[in-house]
Each structure stands twice: as structure tokens, then as C-alpha cells.
Design a protein around this motif. Structure first.
Motif, PDB file in Angstrom:
ATOM      1  N   SER A  85      22.611  48.959 -12.761  1.00  0.00           N
ATOM      2  CA  SER A  85      23.108  49.836 -13.816  1.00  0.00           C
ATOM      3  C   SER A  85      22.855  51.261 -13.358  1.00  0.00           C
ATOM      4  CB  SER A  85      22.367  49.559 -15.130  1.00  0.00           C
ATOM      5  OG  SER A  85      22.615  48.245 -15.583  1.00  0.00           O
ATOM      6  N   CYS A  86      23.853  52.126 -13.512  1.00  0.00           N
ATOM      7  CA  CYS A  86      23.802  53.413 -12.808  1.00  0.00           C
ATOM      8  C   CYS A  86      22.673  54.333 -13.242  1.00  0.00           C
ATOM      9  CB  CYS A  86      25.143  54.118 -12.938  1.00  0.00           C
ATOM     10  SG  CYS A  86      26.447  53.313 -11.990  1.00  0.00           S
ATOM     11  N   THR A  87      22.407  54.413 -14.529  1.00  0.00           N
ATOM     12  CA  THR A  87      21.316  55.286 -14.959  1.00  0.00           C
ATOM     13  C   THR A  87      19.958  54.753 -14.504  1.00  0.00           C
ATOM     14  OG1 THR A  87      22.586  56.180 -16.812  1.00  0.00           O
ATOM     15  CG2 THR A  87      20.200  56.389 -16.926  1.00  0.00           C
ATOM     16  N   PRO A  88      19.634  53.467 -14.719  1.00  0.00           N
ATOM     17  CA  PRO A  88      18.380  52.948 -14.174  1.00  0.00           C
ATOM     18  C   PRO A  88      18.275  53.094 -12.655  1.00  0.00           C
ATOM     19  CG  PRO A  88      19.203  51.464 -15.841  1.00  0.00           C
ATOM     20  CD  PRO A  88      20.287  52.475 -15.598  1.00  0.00           C
ATOM     21  N   GLY A  89      19.369  52.802 -11.956  1.00  0.00           N
ATOM     22  CA  GLY A  89      19.343  52.964 -10.509  1.00  0.00           C
ATOM     23  C   GLY A  89      19.101  54.399 -10.110  1.00  0.00           C
ATOM     24  N   GLY A  90      19.709  55.325 -10.844  1.00  0.00           N
ATOM     25  CA  GLY A  90      19.509  56.745 -10.572  1.00  0.00           C
ATOM     26  C   GLY A  90      18.080  57.187 -10.842  1.00  0.00           C
ATOM     27  N   ILE A  91      17.474  56.644 -11.892  1.00  0.00           N
ATOM     28  CA  ILE A  91      16.085  56.978 -12.199  1.00  0.00           C
ATOM     29  C   ILE A  91      15.158  56.563 -11.062  1.00  0.00           C
ATOM     30  CG2 ILE A  91      14.140  56.363 -13.705  1.00  0.00           C
ATOM     31  CD1 ILE A  91      16.199  56.258 -16.024  1.00  0.00           C
ATOM     32  N   LEU A  92      15.343  55.341 -10.552  1.00  0.00           N
ATOM     33  CA  LEU A  92      14.489  54.875  -9.460  1.00  0.00           C
ATOM     34  C   LEU A  92      14.675  55.729  -8.211  1.00  0.00           C
ATOM     35  CD1 LEU A  92      12.485  52.395  -9.409  1.00  0.00           C
ATOM     36  CD2 LEU A  92      13.955  52.554 -11.413  1.00  0.00           C
ATOM     37  N   ARG A  93      15.885  56.108  -7.923  1.00  0.00           N
ATOM     38  CA  ARG A  93      16.134  56.958  -6.747  1.00  0.00           C
ATOM     39  C   ARG A  93      15.519  58.342  -6.916  1.00  0.00           C
ATOM     40  NH1 ARG A  93      21.354  55.459  -3.412  1.00  0.00           N
ATOM     41  NH2 ARG A  93      21.652  53.281  -4.045  1.00  0.00           N
ATOM     42  N   LEU A  94      15.532  58.842  -8.131  1.00  0.00           N
ATOM     43  CA  LEU A  94      14.926  60.144  -8.392  1.00  0.00           C
ATOM     44  C   LEU A  94      13.412  60.073  -8.197  1.00  0.00           C
ATOM     45  CD1 LEU A  94      15.352  63.069  -9.289  1.00  0.00           C
ATOM     46  CD2 LEU A  94      15.248  62.281 -11.669  1.00  0.00           C
ATOM     47  N   LEU A  95      12.784  59.024  -8.702  1.00  0.00           N
ATOM     48  CA  LEU A  95      11.342  58.858  -8.514  1.00  0.00           C
ATOM     49  C   LEU A  95      11.003  58.707  -7.033  1.00  0.00           C
ATOM     50  CD1 LEU A  95      10.470  56.438 -11.465  1.00  0.00           C
ATOM     51  CD2 LEU A  95      10.339  58.926 -11.424  1.00  0.00           C
TER      52      LEU A  95
END
Length: 279
Positions: free
Chosen positions: A140-150
């Protein structure tokens, strides 16, 4: 203490640059550009703006876009048929159904019409199961984006206590699965959780994704915690009381400019990955 800002805009630029290079390489080797189909039902102004923005971002990184616009009167059966046709089209690599859809449409049935290999928004049950079981698939794009940001800020997750506030099937639930896969200890909370403040006070990582303006108060935040505000409410207000939280947190996302840019960057990266896998 003033928190370090997790700059999603800056981090997303690196991902978009890499995605553009991959899209160009795919086009050179295959003779066609990766293509994302966007499906919009009705004429909601906010949804129309979001789709237009995503198509503009596609063009900037060399991804083709195909707009499918359907009237608000579209039935579930008609929407499923349109998405099924896109799923069967070999020139379409990814499919994005802009949500929410009109109330009379069965959104879950529409999502499930997306072929798993084209579910670049990570909204199907197949994609959720892949996230939960650690199998290959699209996040899911938002969860995936959160992990990449961290990850971009080298923030450790192993052994950390993570509190996810929100339980939507495309944000709250999957981000918890992704954090669990990184060996965080995850607690799901929501708007009806008893003593939400106490749960937040114990968290090393807080992901707020419930859709209530400033639900998470600054004084709840554990000193040094990582705060990810995935909410967006009118007036550029997130789900976290940002100014007060930033005085206690170690790292915090801004609203806007935090999670949002990462969401779009992951969508486009996954579209190119779908094209590469399908050739």
C-alpha cells in the motif's frame, strides 16, 4: 528539544529520480513507456485534483497515463467491468482506482477486480496478504512510503514499540504489518481506544492515521519518539498537534511535505516495477 523533520519531499525526489531512470531503461528496451491507468468515478473536486496531480507526476518521470473517467451513476458491475478490462490490457501496467467511490458502489469489489500484478496502489486482499506474510508483492503506497522515509533517516525499528492509530485496510492495518515485519512490537489503536494517551506515551514510534485533526496531543508524545503524521485535514492540519509534539519528539513528519510526497513516489516506482515484471 526540537524534533528533526522527516522531509518527505526531499526523500521522494531521490526515489523519483531512480524511477525516471528505470522508466527510461524500460522504454528503451521494450519500445513502450510504463503505463498507469487512473480510474475516477464521479466528479468529486478533491478526487479530480488528486488524479490530475498523479498524472502530472507520471509525465515528469516518463510514465504514461491513461485516464478512465466514469459518471457518478456508474454501478458496481460497470466499474468492475471497466477495471477488469484494464487488468486484461497488456499495455496497462498499473491500475489506480481513486477512492472514495460513490456510496452506492461496492468499493471492495472494485478493488478486487484489479489484477494482483497491476495493483500498484496495494489495495487488494492479495497485496495485504503479501504484506502480512512477507511475500513478494506491492505495498500500500502510504505505508510503503512511510517505511522508506524511516529508512532514509536510518531510524531503527527492531525492538521498538510502535503504536498505529487507525485501522483502515489501505493505511492503518498494512503499516502495522510492515512495522511488524521489521521486528517492531506493534499496537493498533483507533478513535475508540480507551486511554489512547497512555498508549502513545509508551510508544517509540507513533503513526497517526485516523483522520481526526490534532487527535494526538503533543504532551502525549514520549521524549525522543518518532512521530509519523499520516493524516491530512482541511487547512493543512494533520492528526498530530504538530508544534507541541515537535518539542518532545526526536523525529517528526510535517503536514504537508512528509508522508504525501512519499505516497506518490512509491506509486510511480511500483508502476515501473510492474512493467518490468510483466514484460
Amino acid at each position: 528539544m526540537s524534533a528533526t523533520v522527516l522531509d518527505g519531499t526531499a526523500v521522494s525526489h531521490s526515489l523519483l529520480d531512480a524511477t525516471a531512470a528505470r522508466a527510461a531503461a524500460f522504454a528503451a528496451s521494450s519500445g513502450r513507456t510504463p503505463t498507469l491507468a487512473t480510474v475516477l468515478v464521479g466528479d468529486d473536486p478533491a478526487s479530480r485534483t488528486y488524479v490530475k496531480m498523479k498524472r502530472s507526476r507520471c509525465a515528469k518521470v516518463g510514465i504514461g497515463s491513461r485516464a478512465v473517467e466514469l459518471p457518478a451513476s456508474t454501478t458496481t458491475e460497470q466499474l468492475v467491468a471497466a477495471i477488469s478490462a484494464l487488468s486484461a490490457d497488456p499495455t496497462v501496467d498499473g491500475i489506480l482506482l481513486q477512492h472514495p467511490v460513490p456510496a452506492h458502489v461496492d468499493e471492495r469489489a472494485a478493488f478486487e477486480a484489479i489484477a494482483p500484478g497491476k495493483d500498484v496502489d496495494g489495495v487488494t486482499m492479495h497485496s495485504f496478504a503479501a504484506m502480512a506474510f512477507g511475500e513478494p508483492g506491492f505495498h500500500s503506497c502510504t505505508p510503503g512510503g512511510i517505511l522508506r522515509l524511516l529508512d532514509a533517516y536510518d531510524l531503527p525499528l527492531t525492538g521498538r514499540r510502535a503504536v498505529v492509530i487507525g485501522r483502515s485496510p489501505i493505511l492503518g492495518k498494512p503499516v502495522g504489518m510492515l512495522l511488524l515485519a521489521r521486528d517492531a512490537t506493534v499496537t493498533y489503536c483507533h478513535s475508540r481506544t480507551a486511554d489512547l494517551a497512555e498508549a502513545v506515551r509508551e510508544a517509540d514510534v507513533v503513526v497517526a492515521a485516523v483522520g481526526r485533526p490534532e487527535l494526538v496531543r503533543g504532551e502525549w508524545v514520549k521524549p525522543g519518539a518518532v512521530v509519523v503524521d499520516a493524516g491530512y485535514n482541511p487547512g493543512n492540519v494533520g492528526d498530530v498537534e504538530h508544534a507541541a509534539a515537535a518539542e518532545r519528539a526526536g523525529h517528526i513528519t510535517p503536514v504537508p511535505g512528509g508522508v504525501g510526497p512519499m505516497t506518490i513516489a512509491v506509486l510511480l516506482e511500483q508502476t515501473v516495477r510492474a512493467a518490468e515484471a510483466g514484460r
